[in-house]
Design a protein around this motif. Structure first.
Motif, PDB file in Angstrom:
ATOM      1  N   ASP A  15      -4.995  -1.589  -1.663  1.00  0.00           N
ATOM      2  CA  ASP A  15      -5.428  -0.650  -0.634  1.00  0.00           C
ATOM      3  C   ASP A  15      -5.822  -1.448   0.601  1.00  0.00           C
ATOM      4  OD1 ASP A  15      -6.128   1.633   0.626  1.00  0.00           O
ATOM      5  OD2 ASP A  15      -8.117   1.760  -0.302  1.00  0.00           O
ATOM      6  N   ASN A  45       0.875  -1.168   0.000  1.00  0.00           N
ATOM      7  CA  ASN A  45       0.000   0.000   0.000  1.00  0.00           C
ATOM      8  C   ASN A  45       0.910   1.214   0.000  1.00  0.00           C
ATOM      9  OD1 ASN A  45      -1.608   2.163   0.431  1.00  0.00           O
ATOM     10  ND2 ASN A  45      -2.869   1.207   2.030  1.00  0.00           N
ATOM     11  N   GLN A  47      -0.145   4.249  -0.912  1.00  0.00           N
ATOM     12  CA  GLN A  47      -1.027   5.426  -0.894  1.00  0.00           C
ATOM     13  C   GLN A  47      -1.166   6.038  -2.275  1.00  0.00           C
ATOM     14  OE1 GLN A  47      -2.570   5.659   1.827  1.00  0.00           O
ATOM     15  NE2 GLN A  47      -1.197   4.589   3.240  1.00  0.00           N
ATOM     16  N   GLY A  48      -1.142   5.169  -3.267  1.00  0.00           N
ATOM     17  CA  GLY A  48      -1.383   5.648  -4.626  1.00  0.00           C
ATOM     18  C   GLY A  48      -0.209   6.338  -5.291  1.00  0.00           C
ATOM     19  N   LYS A  60      -0.092  -3.685  -6.020  1.00  0.00           N
ATOM     20  CA  LYS A  60      -0.535  -2.493  -5.299  1.00  0.00           C
ATOM     21  C   LYS A  60      -1.932  -2.756  -4.771  1.00  0.00           C
ATOM     22  CE  LYS A  60       2.024   0.036  -8.664  1.00  0.00           C
ATOM     23  NZ  LYS A  60       1.873   0.699  -9.953  1.00  0.00           N
TER      24      LYS A  60
END
Lengths: 757, 757
Positions: free
Chosen positions: B410, B394, B396-397, B408
């Motif tokens: 969340d 993760n 955070q984008g 990736k």
């Protein structure tokens, strides 16, 4: 079950590759697949299946030994609990990197699988530089047992255990009860009989067991077994006249226990155990009639390099040599082998073997010499790091430089069976040294317990049974007799060129061609691909052979397995053709050449050896060689990787007259002390008016050859700068030569060398 | 039993060395010897005895912690089943090579013996170049547990396991439940907290277990633990803000399982696990808040050398990194660390780290960044030899260069206890990769079984209990509280030179001296051997100190443990004496120096650091330095073995005026990438008319210092050729400097180096 496959209570009989593959694809635990008797040509067997411990999957010959695998064939196993039984690989070669291997690809290894009762014979790739293995182990718990393997002549160990990848470490493979038949010298490195790991994987725990095998004249290279990983065990093997050693080359903590090393009075090539590295235990071994030196010493304990690279020589530390017996060995103990501190000016630091053995025990051993040895211990360097305790020697009163802990003692021995001697005196009264974990040395050479009765030396003093080590029925498959094909030899008397040609083709291996006319002329090359003798029908009257073939072609074309003896022949050429030459390629096996009482003249080359060809013996005796552009040319291995073109070259009582260049040109390039070969003897010969066109100004070129003896020759009026340039640091010698108007014979201690590492 | 020895049912009480020796000489299985409470001075304990498993022989303190071993004292054990309990080593140093060792001599090792519940604190030899160990293991099955060790500052690992000799391999030693208190940086190599083996014995099977210890700020050098042998295990340890890594430096097949690596937002020095070699398994570990780079990366997987020497870098092969979690680490994965193929022109072949990891798995790991990281994976070289599977991040984008096998995703985490974060999202739905022998990864970080419930990452997804990793009562002896001696600090106000001198002597560690007059003159060196602050009583009005002592002597003599802060002082000398200097010898501990808002003038040297002295922090801030022959001189370590004189040197907002040479002279010599230190910051300062006598023409000498930042300074009218010569290949930088008539500031990518290997 396919209806096309026959099933009996003995298994599923298959007759061709398709049926075989079909049966394999359907195999279940317990399935037995039976290959029909006959010749299987170009078959690539992929035995991929999963058996169980109780119900393995078996692939076997209908009759052991009668399923002949030939052509471009191989066998690869993948899966669990597989057994292959009774196959005979011959008349062919693997199309892949190995004949038999315990893996399919990186995701499909074999485990718990076994190849038993099989033969691989002369299954060689086309040239000695083409690499393969005969058996490649990967995975874990695999076994090769009761097999017979003979005659590998191309590059690559006969067997290799591969330790790359966690799936193949702690493998507990077994290589046992096999008969390793003769492997000829290769003339360069990479011809071990068994190699376990390599330097890059030398840190791996391996735990491979090599037990109860016979190594019969495994002469491939200086290492019969090259242990290159940790915790391997070598137990109960017989090394019979094998020109090499069991070597702990890389890796550590190996056990060498209860093995027999049998040498040969005439061979300085047969070695014993050579030690490098840490923590090995050499116990209960028997060494007989070994006469090797340095790398081939009966016990050769090496010096290491300080902070060695992973592929170089590690120091001997924490090694135990205990309870062994040496009988009639020359210099049985050789320490600091490979020490080269005297060459440090010409070597890089990374090649200086300066580190002597440390924390090492040599204890409870027995040496017996029926004739005293002036130097039973050779020190190439300090032995201060070795503790000697409770060893005895009977050296028949001959004085020598001893060590504390080796007691001179009068005791006697008797021959229990051929080559095997045991003490008749009681040595058990000698207090054995008891070292750390010596409780693990619980049996003697013959397997008798040491707890009830014990003695120093390999045998515990109990009244022993004969071990029958040379009872060949104990090794390999029951169905195969390696000494069987000695058929009677025939003599073919021929009087015309046509008959001569016909006889050459029809002759069987070992036959004799007798030339019954005075002169034969021929204009094509005679192919020599078997053992043949060509000689004059009348021993006291030479026969003329006139070769009229084209320029650059040989009168006799030496093919793989060609072994030619020429006797009492006058062989002449056109001035542009050759007397002897090898094939230019595809020399898949070695050739031999023996020329005696002959005259050779008017050739461009007397002998031309092409690259990758190899001869075990080349001998010219009592012969005249004259009016040739080139003489004996054995220098095609120019890669400087330790390779060379012939193992033994003997020139005895010959006469060389007006040979313009390359009179004898014998070359081995590259710094690699693990290839210790090339043997040249030039004795009692005369060289006159030779070398006129020699570009390098040296009459007899021996660059890089380890063993050279030039003695008792006459060199007269040869327009060269040097008769020879010998390598002082190696076994090169000269004596009693008479040199007149022919340049000097010089010795250089250290040749400039191209480093391989 | 001697009648002089008192025996109770609790043991034989001994009160002096003779009684102790007497009791030991008579000890039988089951004997307990009790050392009387008090100070034992210069006692060399030789506990040689043979206990049994059921009846060990014990040597213990009458009251744990109240037997103080001091002076020139040590403890050596030899024999079987010995226990030492409750001793406190402090105020002294070993007269031998170690404070505690598990052997007497090569024939008398200790086995099955244990040292427990003891403390060794600041028990250092007189100088940092004098080598010793605090605990030296030999033999087998020995243990160090529940001990506290703090403050080793001289050369040598705190603990070393010695593997020389077969008696000491497969040792199964245990080092567990200890508290390793702070170890200061040493400023050079050989300051590990634990070293297991060395490169020469790196082929040995060791099997040492290091478990459940706390490593609290163990900053000695770049390796907190240096594993140099095979099959060692590191389980359940907590590495807390320790400026180094757990390193598999030599040897192979180590297990790093279930450890915690806790970093510090502000420290780029705290590392994680650095991997070299073959077959290691890194599983179930937790990495938090780590910000190290390269050698100190959270996961640093190195490049190796082709065919490395035994003491250099081996290639990573067959390594498994599985089920670990990285939380808020900068660039958690760093591969090919140490790659230096770009420097191959200046390095010998034997130093080129070109071999990237192969046959390596990085699987089932979790990365969580509460703020996205632009480069969670650093590739110093190819990562083609690594298989990545079933890892998630993760980020955070935030975009980054990823790899196949790192998804990736969340998901969220919560803080279970300070520093420890666990997923709140269910990650068990992600199919974990199941590799070879993954059945052995049967527990998670917290010891929960993975067979019932499992998840990728260090924790198996079960609702976890708090591990309480920083509950210090879990580590070391019960009786010792390492954070206890924080007594209240006192302020001494002085108005006369005599009072000043008196206060300097009587002050306790941490006290403050307030100068209440305008001017003090003194002509002898003030000894600084504790933590002291000297400052003006009025912060806005500086006090003058005039040092009139002899040439070559310092106003303030920095002794071991001297930590001086000078605040608002005008210090002036005679032109021939020094402001600050270390002892010329016997610098057994480090010193610190902080100068703020001061003026220093008219000295031969501002600071003179002698050889073997070491400072962790030297700071000059907002101060003026003028009219001196030499400035800050930290270049006495001239052996070129990677040593240097100070860890951190900060020069901020200062003014240097007419300092003739060695303005800042900071030196670290020798090629050794395992010492990665020296930190120099020069910021916001002005240099005018300095360097007039500088022989090498460089104003700020930083030769060999790894981390240098020169920024925002002004250089005006300094008669030198160069302001500085920085090392481009290392972490040297400069920015925003204004240079006027002062030579150039240059960067050289590769400095000429003296090779150590």
């Amino acid at each position: 079950m396919s209806c096309q496959l026959k099933e009996s209570n003995e298994g599923i009989l298959v007759s061709n590759a398709k049926e075989l593959q079909d049966a394999i694809s359907k195999a279940q635990p317990g399935t037995s697949i039976v290959m029909a008797n006959g010749q299987w040509e170009n078959v690539e067997i992929r035995l991929v299946a999963k058996g169980t411990e109780d119900q393995p999957i078996t692939l076997r010959a209908e009759t052991p030994g009668e399923v002949i695998i030939q052509g471009q064939s191989d066998l690869k196993l993948g899966g669990e609990y597989l057994v292959v039984d009774g196959l005979y690989f011959t008349n062919g070669a693997s199309p892949s990197e190995s004949v038999i291997q315990f893996f399919i690809n990186k995701d499909t290894l074999a485990n718990n699988s076994r190849v038993t009762n099989c033969v691989i014979k002369d299954f060689n790739k086309a040239q000695r530089n083409m690499t393969d293995l005969w058996v490649l182990f990967k995975g874990k718990y695999n076994q090769l047992d009761h097999c017979y393997l003979e005659g590998k002549s191309n590059r690559g160990p006969t067997i290799r255990v591969d330790l790359e990848g966690n799936e193949s470490i702690r493998n507990y493979h077994k290589i046992n009860d096999n008969y390793f038949g003769p492997r000829p010298p290769k003339g360069g490195p990479s011809a071990e009989t068994i190699q376990i790991g390599n330097s890059s994987t030398s840190m791996t725990p391996s735990y491979t067991l090599v037990a109860n095998n016979l190594f019969d004249r495994c002469n491939g290279e200086v290492e019969v077994i090259s242990s290159k990983s940790n915790f391997n065990e070598f137990r109960g093997n017989v090394f019979y006249k094998s020109q090499g050693s069991l070597v702990t080359r890389h890796g550590n903590y190996c056990i060498v226990d209860g093995n027999y090393f049998i040498g040969d009075e005439d061979s300085p090539q047969v070695g014993g155990v050579r030690l490098i590295g840490t923590g090995h235990r050499v116990t209960n071994n028997y060494f007989y009639n070994l006469h090797g030196e340095i790398f081939r010493g009966p016990l050769a304990m090496m010096n290491g390099i300080r902070q060695p690279a992973v592929n170089r020589y590690f120091q001997v530390t924490d090694v135990v040599v205990a309870y062994n017996t040496w009988v009639n060995c020359s210099s049985p103990w050789q320490f600091g082998v490979g020490s080269n501190v005297d060459q440090k000016e010409v070597l890089p630091r990374s090649e200086i073997r300066s580190e002597t053995p440390i924390r090492t025990l040599v204890v409870n051993n027995v040496i017996y010499n029926s004739e005293g040895d002036e130097m039973p211990i050779i020190r190439y360097d300090s032995i201060d790091g070795i503790d000697f305790k409770s060893n005895v020697i009977n050296n028949q009163g001959v004085a020598f430089r001893g060590v504390n802990g080796l007691e001179k003692r009068d005791f006697s021995m008797r021959e229990l069976e051929e080559n095997i001697w045991v003490p008749t005196s009681d040595l058990s009264e000698i207090q054995a040294y008891y070292g750390f974990e010596f409780d693990q040395i619980d049996k003697d050479l013959f397997g008798n317990s040491r707890s009830e009765s014990s003695s120093i030396g390999a045998t515990n003093g109990a009244r022993p049974e004969k071990p029958n080590i040379m009872d060949v029925s104990k090794y390999g498959p029951d169905w195969y007799n390696p000494s069987a094909d000695d058929s009677a030899k025939e003599t073919h008397a021929v009087s015309t060129a046509a008959d001569f040609a016909k006889a050459m083709k029809s002759a069987q291996d070992g036959d004799i061609i007798e030339l019954a006319s005075e002169r034969f002329e021929f204009n094509y090359s005679m192919v020599i691909d078997k053992k043949l003798t060509i000689k004059s029908a009348k021993p006291d009257s030479k026969v003329s052979l006139v070769y009229a073939g084209p320029a650059g072609t040989p009168a006799f074309e030496m093919n793989p397995k060609g072994k030619l003896t020429l006797n009492a022949i006058i062989l002449s050429g056109s001035g542009e053709n050759y007397a002897f030459a090898t094939l230019k390629e595809n020399m898949s096996g070695l050739y031999n050449l023996k020329v005696k009482d002959c005259e050779l003249s008017d050739f461009d080359y007397v002998l031309k050896a092409y690259k990758y060809s190899f001869s075990e013996y080349i001998s010219f005796e009592s012969s005249l060689i004259k009016n040739c552009n080139n003489g004996i040319e054995l220098s095609a291995e120019d890669d400087d990787r330790g390779e060379y073109n012939a193992e033994n070259v003997y020139i005895v009582d010959c006469q060389f007259d007006r040979v313009n260049k390359n009179v004898i040109d014998y070359y081995r390039g590259g710094y690699d002390e693990s290839t210790v070969g090339g043997n040249l003897l030039v004795r009692g010969s005369t060289f006159t008016q030779c070398g006129a066109s020699e570009e390098n100004g040296i009459l007899i070129n021996t660059y890089g050859i380890i063993n050279v003896d030039i003695s008792g020759n006459k060199f007269q009026n040869n327009p060269v700068e040097q008769v020879a340039r010998l390598w002082g640091a190696k076994n090169n010698s000269h004596a009693d030569n008479v040199i007149t108007n022919s340049g000097a014979l010089i010795v250089e201690e250290n040749l400039p060398l191209k480093l391989m590492y």
